[in-house]
Design a protein around this motif. Structure first.
Motif, PDB file in Angstrom:
ATOM      1  N   VAL A 437       0.831  -1.155   0.013  1.00 40.30           N
ATOM      2  CA  VAL A 437       0.107   0.150   0.271  1.00 40.30           C
ATOM      3  C   VAL A 437       0.914   1.277  -0.063  1.00 40.30           C
ATOM      4  O   VAL A 437       0.687   2.175  -0.657  1.00 40.30           O
ATOM      5  CB  VAL A 437      -0.840   0.060   1.235  1.00 40.30           C
ATOM      6  CG1 VAL A 437      -1.868   1.156   1.143  1.00 40.30           C
ATOM      7  CG2 VAL A 437      -1.912  -1.328   1.270  1.00 40.30           C
ATOM      8  N   GLU A 438       1.891   1.235   0.805  1.00 40.62           N
ATOM      9  CA  GLU A 438       2.837   2.467   0.906  1.00 40.62           C
ATOM     10  C   GLU A 438       3.370   2.583  -0.401  1.00 40.62           C
ATOM     11  O   GLU A 438       3.632   3.794  -0.935  1.00 40.62           O
ATOM     12  CB  GLU A 438       3.886   2.108   2.085  1.00 40.62           C
ATOM     13  CG  GLU A 438       3.509   1.963   3.359  1.00 40.62           C
ATOM     14  CD  GLU A 438       4.261   1.479   4.455  1.00 40.62           C
ATOM     15  OE1 GLU A 438       5.296   0.888   4.060  1.00 40.62           O
ATOM     16  OE2 GLU A 438       3.958   1.355   5.682  1.00 40.62           O
ATOM     17  N   ARG A 439       3.833   1.391  -1.129  1.00 40.39           N
ATOM     18  CA  ARG A 439       4.409   1.605  -2.526  1.00 40.39           C
ATOM     19  C   ARG A 439       3.749   2.391  -3.640  1.00 40.39           C
ATOM     20  O   ARG A 439       4.059   3.053  -4.024  1.00 40.39           O
ATOM     21  CB  ARG A 439       5.047   0.306  -2.943  1.00 40.39           C
ATOM     22  CG  ARG A 439       6.140   0.406  -3.884  1.00 40.39           C
ATOM     23  CD  ARG A 439       6.972  -1.060  -4.030  1.00 40.39           C
ATOM     24  NE  ARG A 439       6.003  -2.095  -4.413  1.00 40.39           N
ATOM     25  CZ  ARG A 439       6.190  -2.662  -5.409  1.00 40.39           C
ATOM     26  NH1 ARG A 439       7.089  -2.130  -6.583  1.00 40.39           N
ATOM     27  NH2 ARG A 439       5.188  -3.391  -6.019  1.00 40.39           N
ATOM     28  N   ARG A 440       2.493   1.791  -3.446  1.00 41.92           N
ATOM     29  CA  ARG A 440       1.652   2.548  -4.482  1.00 41.92           C
ATOM     30  C   ARG A 440       1.520   3.949  -4.045  1.00 41.92           C
ATOM     31  O   ARG A 440       1.372   4.923  -4.929  1.00 41.92           O
ATOM     32  CB  ARG A 440       0.191   1.708  -4.661  1.00 41.92           C
ATOM     33  CG  ARG A 440      -1.029   2.358  -5.343  1.00 41.92           C
ATOM     34  CD  ARG A 440      -0.385   2.099  -6.790  1.00 41.92           C
ATOM     35  NE  ARG A 440      -1.344   2.916  -7.433  1.00 41.92           N
ATOM     36  CZ  ARG A 440      -1.423   3.384  -8.759  1.00 41.92           C
ATOM     37  NH1 ARG A 440      -0.083   3.180  -9.436  1.00 41.92           N
ATOM     38  NH2 ARG A 440      -2.269   3.811  -9.610  1.00 41.92           N
ATOM     39  N   LEU A 441       1.214   4.365  -2.625  1.00 47.05           N
ATOM     40  CA  LEU A 441       1.088   5.771  -2.399  1.00 47.05           C
ATOM     41  C   LEU A 441       2.233   6.518  -2.730  1.00 47.05           C
ATOM     42  O   LEU A 441       1.924   7.497  -3.373  1.00 47.05           O
ATOM     43  CB  LEU A 441       0.925   5.906  -0.873  1.00 47.05           C
ATOM     44  CG  LEU A 441      -0.563   5.388  -0.456  1.00 47.05           C
ATOM     45  CD1 LEU A 441      -0.185   5.187   1.221  1.00 47.05           C
ATOM     46  CD2 LEU A 441      -1.645   6.181  -0.731  1.00 47.05           C
ATOM     47  N   LEU A 442       3.517   6.082  -2.843  1.00 46.95           N
ATOM     48  CA  LEU A 442       4.677   6.645  -3.291  1.00 46.95           C
ATOM     49  C   LEU A 442       4.743   6.808  -4.694  1.00 46.95           C
ATOM     50  O   LEU A 442       5.425   7.803  -5.140  1.00 46.95           O
ATOM     51  CB  LEU A 442       5.773   5.992  -2.597  1.00 46.95           C
ATOM     52  CG  LEU A 442       6.296   6.302  -1.187  1.00 46.95           C
ATOM     53  CD1 LEU A 442       7.271   5.328  -0.712  1.00 46.95           C
ATOM     54  CD2 LEU A 442       6.265   7.583  -0.653  1.00 46.95           C
ATOM     55  N   GLU A 443       3.974   6.264  -5.318  1.00 46.99           N
ATOM     56  CA  GLU A 443       4.102   6.359  -6.932  1.00 46.99           C
ATOM     57  C   GLU A 443       3.084   7.451  -7.493  1.00 46.99           C
ATOM     58  O   GLU A 443       3.580   7.896  -8.461  1.00 46.99           O
ATOM     59  CB  GLU A 443       3.577   5.139  -7.679  1.00 46.99           C
ATOM     60  CG  GLU A 443       4.456   3.948  -7.629  1.00 46.99           C
ATOM     61  CD  GLU A 443       3.971   2.675  -7.826  1.00 46.99           C
ATOM     62  OE1 GLU A 443       4.518   1.579  -7.692  1.00 46.99           O
ATOM     63  OE2 GLU A 443       2.419   2.645  -8.670  1.00 46.99           O
ATOM     64  N   THR A 484      -7.319   8.284  -2.941  1.00 44.49           N
ATOM     65  CA  THR A 484      -8.303   7.100  -3.003  1.00 44.49           C
ATOM     66  C   THR A 484      -8.527   6.345  -4.321  1.00 44.49           C
ATOM     67  O   THR A 484      -8.372   5.242  -4.526  1.00 44.49           O
ATOM     68  CB  THR A 484      -9.485   7.302  -2.161  1.00 44.49           C
ATOM     69  OG1 THR A 484      -9.115   7.830  -0.978  1.00 44.49           O
ATOM     70  CG2 THR A 484     -10.405   6.186  -2.109  1.00 44.49           C
ATOM     71  N   ASP A 485      -8.665   7.353  -5.381  1.00 43.65           N
ATOM     72  CA  ASP A 485      -9.002   6.669  -6.715  1.00 43.65           C
ATOM     73  C   ASP A 485      -7.592   6.012  -7.396  1.00 43.65           C
ATOM     74  O   ASP A 485      -7.684   5.284  -7.979  1.00 43.65           O
ATOM     75  CB  ASP A 485      -9.285   7.949  -7.663  1.00 43.65           C
ATOM     76  CG  ASP A 485     -10.844   8.372  -7.266  1.00 43.65           C
ATOM     77  OD1 ASP A 485     -11.402   7.579  -6.337  1.00 43.65           O
ATOM     78  OD2 ASP A 485     -11.178   9.726  -7.490  1.00 43.65           O
ATOM     79  N   LEU A 487      -5.265   4.719  -5.632  1.00 48.61           N
ATOM     80  CA  LEU A 487      -5.040   3.528  -5.090  1.00 48.61           C
ATOM     81  C   LEU A 487      -6.000   2.400  -5.711  1.00 48.61           C
ATOM     82  O   LEU A 487      -5.619   1.282  -6.112  1.00 48.61           O
ATOM     83  CB  LEU A 487      -5.099   3.510  -3.460  1.00 48.61           C
ATOM     84  CG  LEU A 487      -4.165   4.177  -2.793  1.00 48.61           C
ATOM     85  CD1 LEU A 487      -4.453   4.219  -1.218  1.00 48.61           C
ATOM     86  CD2 LEU A 487      -2.765   3.667  -2.878  1.00 48.61           C
ATOM     87  N   ALA A 488      -7.283   2.649  -5.816  1.00 49.49           N
ATOM     88  CA  ALA A 488      -8.143   1.882  -6.123  1.00 49.49           C
ATOM     89  C   ALA A 488      -7.973   1.471  -7.787  1.00 49.49           C
ATOM     90  O   ALA A 488      -8.394   0.359  -8.129  1.00 49.49           O
ATOM     91  CB  ALA A 488      -9.669   2.470  -6.219  1.00 49.49           C
ATOM     92  N   ALA A 489      -7.379   2.425  -8.415  1.00 49.96           N
ATOM     93  CA  ALA A 489      -6.884   2.198  -9.877  1.00 49.96           C
ATOM     94  C   ALA A 489      -6.076   0.762  -9.892  1.00 49.96           C
ATOM     95  O   ALA A 489      -5.804   0.095 -11.112  1.00 49.96           O
ATOM     96  CB  ALA A 489      -6.433   3.444 -10.484  1.00 49.96           C
ATOM     97  N   ALA A 490      -5.176   0.876  -8.948  1.00 47.03           N
ATOM     98  CA  ALA A 490      -4.132  -0.279  -8.850  1.00 47.03           C
ATOM     99  C   ALA A 490      -4.268  -1.513  -8.033  1.00 47.03           C
ATOM    100  O   ALA A 490      -3.890  -2.550  -8.325  1.00 47.03           O
ATOM    101  CB  ALA A 490      -2.862   0.421  -8.900  1.00 47.03           C
ATOM    102  N   LEU A 491      -4.928  -1.030  -7.024  1.00 46.84           N
ATOM    103  CA  LEU A 491      -5.212  -2.304  -5.835  1.00 46.84           C
ATOM    104  C   LEU A 491      -6.518  -2.767  -5.653  1.00 46.84           C
ATOM    105  O   LEU A 491      -7.623  -1.873  -6.004  1.00 46.84           O
ATOM    106  CB  LEU A 491      -4.626  -1.682  -4.604  1.00 46.84           C
ATOM    107  CG  LEU A 491      -3.341  -1.069  -4.483  1.00 46.84           C
ATOM    108  CD1 LEU A 491      -2.949  -0.524  -3.278  1.00 46.84           C
ATOM    109  CD2 LEU A 491      -2.254  -2.160  -4.919  1.00 46.84           C
TER     110      LEU A 491
END
Ligand code: ADP
Length: 527
Positions: A437-443, A484-485, A487-491
């Motif tokens: 989750v952290e990794r995606r946020l950092l993207e 939120t969007d 993250l939701a696009a990838a997870l």
């Protein structure tokens, strides 16, 4: 080369006595240089005074100090006499010092200040030290935990298997435990580290970690065993980017070591001033993942510097040193923690207990090394759960360190850290890796730091929450709404935190790592 800590670190006092061993920043453009000979003399004087207390090899000495030439002399004097030093720092809360004193039953409280702290009581002796020497303020009345020596018998010599120091972990990896490191373990580690040629005799190694965090001992060993100088950075200066950079400039620091968070404010507010510090040739970081957006900013500010990712745990000081790729490929999403330093080996072990050799399979890191700790202080059960039979050859009698860290291999066999075994949480029955989750946020381009956690809500359900820091100029509210969007696009939906907030900064522990417990208190789930 000796297996005793003090002999190992003071070798340069024989070969290069006039070279600087410690460079202290005194403020107002002033520094104080302590040569190897002066440091060696100070160690000798402190040891002479402490010898008068007639303590046994293995007795504990609480060492309460910031890092300084005197503190280094004090810990080396303890090592000379075979006394186990237990470092704490002025920032360590009194309550924690009391807990450590109660657990370790020290024979002596040795401090750079006025003696023991108020409310810290016991039969221990009290002494204080400074540039002029060491002074006994009170002799010990009780010696605990060791059999009495026959009154006529000689005091035995310190051996490489004696415990040089004991460090209490900060508890980010569970409840605090007293990690006992022998002289042999720590000098073996230093030997492995020296093969990486991180610094040479002309370097000045800025150290930023408090003394109770073994990263400071890594720095001291790196500098002194290389014949280089230690530059203690006054801890209060770390909070002020300009003041921190001023120390680095005035002391001529060429190597800067610390947890990633020491760079956070500098990169945010003073990247240009950092870029002006041409003397910095190397940066070594350790302790947690360096958020990639911040690492890229560090690379931009210091394009010539060698950046080293040091991975490890208190139980072996550190396990690997890996150069950050230069240049940093834009598509890079994860830093490698590489391979163990020479003399050691990082095994990856699957849930079935078998070693993993192929890429992309998650396993737990087990460390084979001559630099392993001797056990947790008076905690047999946890020691046995951590120093386990070598999974590849359980009959060999060899024990390895079960780290609790998850990783996978890359194509070349190198390792990539993927969080702790306890950072795998269950969200509505699904296994979630908080690091993912952290990794995606950092993207997300506006996010510079991110931490995900899984606090338990009032109904007992575990919920995901995340905290981020956004880049200067990016709106906090706007980014929160977008994330939120994003993250939701990838997870999958269960990996998208129900609570997602931007903070001006992430709270950190005394050791400078992200303070997850403090963040958990900020969540809606907090009681
Ligand atoms: P505590 O944080 O409890 O005081 P340690 O300092 O020994 O204990 O923490 C060691 C842990 O820190 C490792 O097991 C690992 O999870 C994490 N860690 C250390 N170095 C790195 C690194 N370079 N990258 C990512 N995680 C790291």
């Amino acid at each position: 080369m000796s297996h005793l800590l003090h002999e190992f670190l003071l070798a340069a006092a024989r070969t290069a006595p006039h070279r600087p061993a410690v460079v202290e920043f005194l403020g107002d453009d002033r520094t104080r240089v302590v040569s190897y000979r002066e440091l060696d003399d100070l160690v000798g004087r402190y040891a002479e005074t402490l010898r008068g207390l007639d303590l046994e090899v293995g007795e504990r000495v609480v060492l309460d100090s910031d890092t300084s030439a005197s503190a280094i002399a004090a810990l080396l004097a303890c090592a000379t006499l075979g006394l186990t030093f237990v470092p704490v720092s002025p920032e360590t809360p009194d309550q924690r010092v009391r807990t450590i004193v109660a657990a370790t039953e020290p024979a002596l409280y040795l401090s750079a200040g006025e003696g023991a702290r108020p409310g810290v009581e016991g039969g221990f002796g009290v002494a204080r030290f400074g540039p002029d020497g060491c002074e006994i303020l009170r002799r010990p009345t009780a010696h605990a935990g060791l059999p009495a020596r026959p009154s006529s018998g000689p005091r035995r010599e310190v051996a490489a298997t004696d415990i040089a120091y004991m460090i209490f972990t900060s508890g980010t990896t569970g409840r605090p435990k007293g990690v006992m490191m022998s002289h042999r373990a720590v000098t073996s580690f230093y030997r492995g580290m020296l093969t990486q040629r991180i610094v040479g005799p002309h370097d000045r190694v800025a150290t930023t970690s408090p003394l109770q965090f073994d990263f400071s001992l890594l720095d001291i060993g790196l500098a002194l065993a290389s014949g280089a100088a230690v530059v203690p950075v006054p801890r209060a200066r770390l909070r002020w980017p300009r003041r921190f950079l001023r120390v680095l400039r005035d002391t001529g620091a060429s190597q800067v070591n610390g947890v990633p968070s020491i760079w956070r404010q500098v990169l945010r507010f003073e990247p240009d001033r950092l870029a002006e510090l041409r003397s910095i040739r190397g940066v070594l970081f350790c302790g947690e993942d360096f958020p990639l957006p911040e690492l890229r900013a560090l690379r931009r500010a210091l394009p010539e510097a060698r950046l080293v990712n040091c991975y490890g745990a208190t139980e072996s000081m550190a396990a690997s040193f890996t150069d950050v790729p230069d240049p940093l490929p834009p598509e890079l999403t994860r830093l490698s923690i590489g391979f163990a330093h020479p003399g050691a080996e990082m095994l990856l072990v699957g849930e079935d207990g078998r070693p993993i050799e192929e890429p992309d399979v998650l396993g737990e890191i087990h460390l084979r090394s001559p630099a392993l700790f001797s056990g947790y202080w008076r905690d047999r059960a946890t020691t046995d759960a951590t120093l386990v039979p070598d999974p590849v050859d359980p009959g060999s009698g060899r024990r390895v360190l079960r780290t609790g860290d998850l990783a996978y291999r890359g194509e070349g066999g190198e390792l990539y850290f993927r969080g702790r075994t306890d950072s795998q949480v269950q969200i509505r029955g699904n296994r979630v890796e908080l690091g993912e989750v952290e990794r995606r946020l950092l993207e997300h381009p506006a996010v510079t730091a991110a931490t995900a956690l899984a606090p338990r809500g009032p109904d007992g359900e575990t919920e995901l929450a995340a905290f981020v820091v956004v880049a200067p100029g990016a709106g906090e509210r706007e980014t929160e709404a977008e994330l939120t969007d994003f993250l939701a696009a990838a997870l999958p939906a269960y990996m998208v935190p129900g609570e997602l907030r931007a903070l001006p900064a992430l709270p950190v522990t005394a050791n400078g790592k992200v303070d997850r417990a403090a963040l958990a208190q900020l969540t809606e789930a907090a009681p």
